[in-house]
Design a protein around this motif. Sequence first.
Motif, PDB file in Angstrom:
ATOM      1  N   GLY A 129     -32.406 -70.158 -49.825  1.00  9.87           N
ATOM      2  CA  GLY A 129     -31.838 -70.451 -51.137  1.00  9.87           C
ATOM      3  C   GLY A 129     -30.713 -71.456 -51.115  1.00  9.87           C
ATOM      4  N   ALA A 130     -30.325 -71.943 -49.933  1.00 12.62           N
ATOM      5  CA  ALA A 130     -29.200 -72.881 -49.816  1.00 12.62           C
ATOM      6  C   ALA A 130     -29.494 -74.158 -50.601  1.00 12.62           C
ATOM      7  CB  ALA A 130     -28.940 -73.221 -48.357  1.00 12.62           C
ATOM      8  N   GLY A 131     -28.551 -74.525 -51.478  1.00  8.88           N
ATOM      9  CA  GLY A 131     -28.673 -75.747 -52.259  1.00  8.88           C
ATOM     10  C   GLY A 131     -29.514 -75.616 -53.516  1.00  8.88           C
ATOM     11  N   PHE A 132     -30.122 -74.460 -53.724  1.00  8.22           N
ATOM     12  CA  PHE A 132     -30.935 -74.272 -54.932  1.00  8.22           C
ATOM     13  C   PHE A 132     -30.001 -74.205 -56.134  1.00  8.22           C
ATOM     14  CE2 PHE A 132     -33.715 -72.098 -57.953  1.00  8.22           C
ATOM     15  CZ  PHE A 132     -34.934 -72.712 -57.688  1.00  8.22           C
ATOM     16  N   PRO A 133     -30.318 -74.902 -57.220  1.00  8.27           N
ATOM     17  CA  PRO A 133     -29.415 -74.878 -58.380  1.00  8.27           C
ATOM     18  C   PRO A 133     -29.287 -73.472 -58.968  1.00  8.27           C
ATOM     19  CG  PRO A 133     -31.384 -76.225 -58.817  1.00  8.27           C
ATOM     20  CD  PRO A 133     -31.492 -75.718 -57.426  1.00  8.27           C
ATOM     21  N   ALA A 134     -28.129 -73.203 -59.537  1.00 11.82           N
ATOM     22  CA  ALA A 134     -27.910 -71.912 -60.189  1.00 11.82           C
ATOM     23  C   ALA A 134     -28.921 -71.744 -61.318  1.00 11.82           C
ATOM     24  CB  ALA A 134     -26.492 -71.823 -60.726  1.00 11.82           C
ATOM     25  N   VAL A 135     -29.385 -70.522 -61.495  1.00 12.28           N
ATOM     26  CA  VAL A 135     -30.399 -70.216 -62.498  1.00 12.28           C
ATOM     27  C   VAL A 135     -29.792 -69.320 -63.570  1.00 12.28           C
ATOM     28  CG1 VAL A 135     -32.623 -69.072 -62.906  1.00 12.28           C
ATOM     29  CG2 VAL A 135     -32.257 -70.377 -60.799  1.00 12.28           C
ATOM     30  N   THR A 136     -29.999 -69.710 -64.831  1.00 13.47           N
ATOM     31  CA  THR A 136     -29.619 -68.859 -65.951  1.00 13.47           C
ATOM     32  C   THR A 136     -30.866 -68.141 -66.423  1.00 13.47           C
ATOM     33  OG1 THR A 136     -27.855 -70.341 -66.643  1.00 13.47           O
ATOM     34  CG2 THR A 136     -28.713 -68.818 -68.311  1.00 13.47           C
ATOM     35  N   MET A 137     -30.811 -66.829 -66.443  1.00 17.45           N
ATOM     36  CA  MET A 137     -31.932 -66.020 -66.908  1.00 17.45           C
ATOM     37  C   MET A 137     -31.537 -65.427 -68.264  1.00 17.45           C
ATOM     38  SD  MET A 137     -33.935 -62.920 -64.984  1.00 17.45           S
ATOM     39  CE  MET A 137     -32.463 -61.925 -64.835  1.00 17.45           C
ATOM     40  N   GLU A 151     -28.494 -68.164 -56.795  1.00 22.57           N
ATOM     41  CA  GLU A 151     -27.569 -67.649 -57.807  1.00 22.57           C
ATOM     42  C   GLU A 151     -28.309 -67.503 -59.129  1.00 22.57           C
ATOM     43  OE1 GLU A 151     -23.629 -69.080 -60.285  1.00 22.57           O
ATOM     44  OE2 GLU A 151     -24.024 -69.995 -58.337  1.00 22.57           O
ATOM     45  N   VAL A 152     -28.371 -66.266 -59.628  1.00 20.88           N
ATOM     46  CA  VAL A 152     -29.048 -65.985 -60.888  1.00 20.88           C
ATOM     47  C   VAL A 152     -28.060 -65.259 -61.793  1.00 20.88           C
ATOM     48  CG1 VAL A 152     -30.992 -64.835 -62.014  1.00 20.88           C
ATOM     49  CG2 VAL A 152     -31.271 -65.755 -59.703  1.00 20.88           C
ATOM     50  N   THR A 153     -27.870 -65.784 -62.994  1.00 26.03           N
ATOM     51  CA  THR A 153     -26.966 -65.172 -63.960  1.00 26.03           C
ATOM     52  C   THR A 153     -27.770 -64.684 -65.154  1.00 26.03           C
ATOM     53  OG1 THR A 153     -25.220 -66.705 -63.306  1.00 26.03           O
ATOM     54  CG2 THR A 153     -24.926 -65.543 -65.405  1.00 26.03           C
ATOM     55  N   ALA A 154     -27.683 -63.393 -65.432  1.00 26.57           N
ATOM     56  CA  ALA A 154     -28.348 -62.813 -66.599  1.00 26.57           C
ATOM     57  C   ALA A 154     -27.475 -63.081 -67.820  1.00 26.57           C
ATOM     58  CB  ALA A 154     -28.555 -61.312 -66.409  1.00 26.57           C
TER      59      ALA A 154
END
Length: 186
Positions: free
Chosen positions: A41-49, A76-79
């Motif tokens: 997951g390194a460098g994967f853009p943050a995800v808004t769920m 990184e996933v933000t609900a």
Amino acid sequence: GAPTRTWIPPQFPGHAAGETRNAFDPARAQELLAAAGFPAGAGFPAVTMAFHDIGPEETARMERLAAGLAELLGVEVTATPMESNGLFEQVLDPATHPDMVANGGWCADFPDPQNWLSAYWHSEAATAVGMGYSNPEADALMEEADRIVENERRLQLYGQAQDLLVDDVAGIFYMHNNLTFLIKPD
């Protein structure tokens, strides 16, 4: 809800019982992330769920899902709870939808695969447009099935279209709601 890998739910015409593609497989997901250049997951853009703000139980459930994805995949996933109209506007807008993951669903107007496929996933359907999904082969199958009266052939064509949706990962089909009703006999 009941786990699924298909768009059309059980007990509806066109349900693909036994579908296994895209089953829960964190190891495979980690392999795919690494192959795409994001090891662990390194460098994967943050995800808004984003999800419908229907109460604290739903928020807690979605926060658990986001935390699980972050733990399993290292992303990184933000609900983010949203009011329904605002969520629908963003999901149906090609300018904003690609930047988010949205938890949503569909409830058929009538029990026919046309209402599950053509009405939702055809390239000209509002939802598919908003999500940026388009597959001319799936469109052709749905259009042909929409015109046919003979049920066996219709179901075959809709089944082929649904196979393409699963191959394309047009959406992450993960559950169908189970509803329980208590009806007073009189």
